[in-house]
Design an enzyme around this catalytic site. Structure first.
Site, PDB file in Angstrom:
ATOM      1  N   HIS A   1     -42.517  30.788 -22.076  1.00 10.23           N
ATOM      2  CA  HIS A   1     -43.490  31.507 -21.225  1.00 10.23           C
ATOM      3  C   HIS A   1     -42.938  31.760 -19.820  1.00 10.23           C
ATOM      4  O   HIS A   1     -43.711  31.960 -18.862  1.00 10.23           O
ATOM      5  CB  HIS A   1     -44.807  30.710 -21.031  1.00 10.23           C
ATOM      6  CG  HIS A   1     -45.672  30.591 -22.243  1.00 10.23           C
ATOM      7  ND1 HIS A   1     -46.403  29.457 -22.520  1.00 10.23           N
ATOM      8  CD2 HIS A   1     -45.937  31.446 -23.263  1.00 10.23           C
ATOM      9  CE1 HIS A   1     -47.089  29.632 -23.644  1.00 10.23           C
ATOM     10  NE2 HIS A   1     -46.815  30.830 -24.119  1.00 10.23           N
TER      11      HIS A   1
ATOM     12  N   ARG B   1     -38.373  41.824 -24.985  1.00 12.22           N
ATOM     13  CA  ARG B   1     -38.706  40.411 -24.811  1.00 12.22           C
ATOM     14  C   ARG B   1     -37.843  39.637 -25.802  1.00 12.22           C
ATOM     15  O   ARG B   1     -37.860  39.916 -27.001  1.00 12.22           O
ATOM     16  CB  ARG B   1     -40.169  40.163 -25.134  1.00 12.22           C
ATOM     17  CG  ARG B   1     -40.496  38.702 -25.031  1.00 12.22           C
ATOM     18  CD  ARG B   1     -41.730  38.334 -25.769  1.00 12.22           C
ATOM     19  NE  ARG B   1     -41.964  36.907 -25.623  1.00 12.22           N
ATOM     20  CZ  ARG B   1     -42.700  36.208 -26.458  1.00 12.22           C
ATOM     21  NH1 ARG B   1     -43.286  36.791 -27.474  1.00 12.22           N
ATOM     22  NH2 ARG B   1     -42.868  34.926 -26.264  1.00 12.22           N
TER      23      ARG B   1
ATOM     24  N   GLU C   1     -46.589  40.185 -18.698  1.00  8.92           N
ATOM     25  CA  GLU C   1     -45.186  39.975 -19.042  1.00  8.92           C
ATOM     26  C   GLU C   1     -44.467  41.307 -19.274  1.00  8.92           C
ATOM     27  O   GLU C   1     -43.296  41.460 -18.950  1.00  8.92           O
ATOM     28  CB  GLU C   1     -45.095  39.089 -20.288  1.00  8.92           C
ATOM     29  CG  GLU C   1     -45.483  37.649 -19.975  1.00  8.92           C
ATOM     30  CD  GLU C   1     -45.981  36.869 -21.179  1.00  8.92           C
ATOM     31  OE1 GLU C   1     -47.112  37.144 -21.644  1.00  8.92           O
ATOM     32  OE2 GLU C   1     -45.257  36.005 -21.665  1.00  8.92           O
TER      33      GLU C   1
ATOM     34  N   ASN D   1     -41.593  44.106 -27.941  1.00  6.05           N
ATOM     35  CA  ASN D   1     -41.703  42.683 -28.269  1.00  6.05           C
ATOM     36  C   ASN D   1     -41.719  42.599 -29.794  1.00  6.05           C
ATOM     37  O   ASN D   1     -42.760  42.804 -30.426  1.00  6.05           O
ATOM     38  CB  ASN D   1     -42.997  42.134 -27.654  1.00  6.05           C
ATOM     39  CG  ASN D   1     -43.217  40.667 -27.955  1.00  6.05           C
ATOM     40  OD1 ASN D   1     -42.467  40.057 -28.731  1.00  6.05           O
ATOM     41  ND2 ASN D   1     -44.251  40.090 -27.363  1.00  6.05           N
TER      42      ASN D   1
ATOM     43  N   ARG E   1     -51.282  23.714 -32.135  1.00 10.75           N
ATOM     44  CA  ARG E   1     -50.140  22.800 -31.953  1.00 10.75           C
ATOM     45  C   ARG E   1     -50.575  21.525 -31.244  1.00 10.75           C
ATOM     46  O   ARG E   1     -51.397  21.572 -30.329  1.00 10.75           O
ATOM     47  CB  ARG E   1     -49.042  23.478 -31.112  1.00 10.75           C
ATOM     48  CG  ARG E   1     -48.319  24.570 -31.861  1.00 10.75           C
ATOM     49  CD  ARG E   1     -47.340  25.301 -30.961  1.00 10.75           C
ATOM     50  NE  ARG E   1     -47.623  26.719 -30.953  1.00 10.75           N
ATOM     51  CZ  ARG E   1     -47.152  27.585 -30.058  1.00 10.75           C
ATOM     52  NH1 ARG E   1     -46.373  27.172 -29.090  1.00 10.75           N
ATOM     53  NH2 ARG E   1     -47.457  28.861 -30.141  1.00 10.75           N
TER      54      ARG E   1
END
Ligand code: ADP
Length: 407
Positions: A180, A91, A382, A7, A241
Site C-alpha cells: 500500500h 501498478r 493511487e 492495474n 486476513r
C-alpha cells in the site's frame, strides 16, 4: 500529459485515463473475468456516459485491446488516435529490494520483476503480462512501473529484519517489505498540504483501511515502519486476513486440524479477520449493521479491528518520538466514523482529540481545534500517483534526450 494507468490482476484489469496537468480522470473502467466465461468490460467516461461490453476475453492482451477499442470508439471514446496516450503507468505489487521509486520499464526491469515472482506469486505475473501486452499493442510507448513496496524500502534494518537467522534474509530475501506504499505516500503528502506544513518536518501515522489494511509511520517524508510484512498478511486485522498472530499457533492448528500448507494459507488469508471472528461478513458495513442487532461476534470483530489500530498508533508515535498527524484512508478509513471514533477514544494523552461533529460530517481535518495531533480523513488516489510519477519520468526522459541531442 495523458496517461493510461493499468492495474492488472489475475483475472481483471482496472484502468484510468488521466490528464495529469488538470489532475482529472477522462475515463475509467474495469475488465472482469479475463479467461473465464462472462468476461465483461465496464467503461465510464468523464461525463458519466457508461457502457458494458461483454466478450470472449481470453487473456490480458485481449483485455487491453478491448480497453483501447472503447477509448477510441466514436460514441463512448475519449481519444481519436492511440498517439493521444502519452505513456502507460502500471501498478506493480512487488519491487523487491531493487526499486525504491518508480522506474521506466526496460527489459532489465522486466527481468527483475520476473526474479521477484516468488515474492508475489499472485500479483507480479499479471503485472508483467500487462506490461508485455502494452509493448505489443502500443510499440514504443513509454511505460513506467510504480511499486506498492517502494515507499517502504528505506526502512531501517531494525524495522525490516525479522528475529530469525540472518542467513535466511540473505538466502531467501525474507524481510519486511510492506505494501500500500502508493497510498501511504499520497495521503501523507496530502496531509502536509492540507495542514500547510512542510512534509519533511512532520511525523505522520497513516492508516489505509480497506479490504486489506495497513499502517505506516511516515517520519519526515519517509516510511520508517509499516504493519504489513514479508507478505500482506501481517499487522492489522483485515476483512479476511488474520494480521499479527503467534507463529507457533499456525503449526499447532495444522497439527490439530490436519491442514496442509495450502489449507493453512487459505485459513489465514481467506477465512480469518472480520469474517473469521464475526462469522457474518468481511465487509465493515455489514459488521456495523450486525452490531446494531446485538450480534456479539461482530462486536468482537469491530473491537479487535480498532484495538489493533490503536496499538500501532502508540507504537509508531514511540518509534518516531512524537506525532503531528494521524490520517485515515481506504474504504473503511474514509467512510466509517464509528471506526475512527473507537480508534481515537482514550488517545488524548498522546494529543489525539477527535471532534465528534467533524468526524460525522465530511471534513478533511476531524480533530478539535487546538488538538496537538491533527486527525485527517483523506480519500486515497493511487491511480493519480501512478499517472503523476509516469508523466514526471517521461518528461525527464524527454529532457535528457533533448539535452543529448543538443550536445
Ligand atoms: P479495497 O481494499 O478492495 O480497495 P476499499 O478501500 O474499497 O477496498 O474498502 C472496502 C471496505 O470499506 C469494506 O470493508 C467496506 O465495508 C468498507 N466501507 C465502504 N463504505 C463504508 C461505509 N460507509 N462505512 C463503513 N465501511 C465502509
Amino acid at each position: 500529459m495523458r496517461i493510461l494507468v493499468l492495474n492488472c490482476g489475475s483475472s481483471s484489469i482496472k484502468y484510468q485515463f488521466i490528464n495529469t496537468e488538470e489532475k482529472v480522470t477522462l475515463a475509467k473502467g474495469v475488465v472482469d473475468r479475463i479467461g473465464m466465461s462472462g468476461a465483461v468490460l465496464s467503461h465510464t467516461r468523464y461525463d458519466g456516459d457508461t457502457i458494458k461490453i461483454a466478450g470472449e476475453i481470453l487473456d490480458h492482451q485481449m483485455g487491453i485491446e478491448y480497453v483501447l477499442g472503447v477509448m477510441l470508439s466514436k460514441n463512448h471514446g475519449v481519444i481519436d488516435d492511440k498517439d493521444d496516450i502519452d505513456a502507460v503507468g502500471h501498478r506493480v505489487v512487488h519491487g523487491g529490494e531493487t526499486f525504491s521509486g518508480s522506474v521506466l520499464i526496460t527489459n532489465e526491469v522486466i527481468s527483475v520483476l520476473q526474479d521477484n515472482i516468488e515474492l508475489a506469486p499472485l500479483h507480479n505475473p499479471p503485472n508483467i503480462k500487462g506490461i508485455q501486452a502494452v509493448t505489443r499493442l502500443l510499440p514504443g510507448k513509454p511505460q513506467v512501473g510504480v511499486f506498492d513496496t517502494s515507499f517502504h524500502l528505506k526502512m531501517p534494518p531494525k524495522a525490516f529484519l525479522y528475529g530469525i537467522p540472518y542467513e535466511l534474509y540473505k538466502k531467501h530475501k525474507i524481510r519486511r517489505y510492506g505494501f500500500h506504499g502508493t497510498s501511504h505516500r499520497f495521503v501523507s503528502q496530502r496531509a502536509a498540504e492540507i495542514l500547510g506544513k512542510k512534509y519533511d518536518e512532520l511525523k505522520i501515522v497513516t492508516a489505509h483501511l480497506g479490504n486489506g489494511c495497513s499502517m505506516a509511520a511516515v517520519d519526515k517524508g519517509h516510511s520508517i515502519d509499516t504493519t504489513m510484512g514479508f507478505t500482506p498478511l501481517e499487522g492489522l486485522l483485515m476483512g479476511t486476513r488474520s494480521g499479527d498472530l503467534d507463529p507457533s499457533l499456525i503449526l499447532y492448528i495444522m497439527g490439530k486440524e490436519g491442514l496442509s500448507l495450502n489449507e493453512a494459507g487459505t485459513l489465514l488469508n481467506k477465512h480469518s479477520g472480520l469474517i473469521g471472528i464475526s462469522g457474518e461478513s468481511s465487509d465493515m458495513r455489514e459488521i456495523l449493521a450486525a452490531i446494531k442487532e446485538d450480534h456479539k461476534r461482530s462486536k468482537y470483530a469491530f473491537e479487535i479491528f480498532c484495538y489493533r489500530i490503536k496499538k500501532y498508533v502508540g507504537a509508531y508515535a514511540a518509534a518516531m518520538g512524537g506525532l503531528d498527524a494521524f490520517v485515515f484512508t481506504g474504504g473503511i478509513g474514509e467512510n466509517s466514523s464509528e471506526v475512527r471514533e473507537e480508534v481515537c477514544r482514550n488517545l488524548e494523552f498522546l494529543g489525539i482529540q477527535i471532534d465528534d461533529s467533524k468526524n460525522k460530517n465530511s471534513e478533511e481535518v476531524i480533530s478539535v481545534q487546538g488538538s496537538k495531533v491533527a486527525i485527517l480523513k483523506i480519500p486515497t488516489n493511487e491511480e493519480l500517483v501512478i499517472a503523476l510519477d509516469t508523466s514526471e519520468i517521461v518528461i525527464s526522459l524527454k529532457e535528457s534526450v533533448n539535452l543529448t541531442a543538443s550536445l
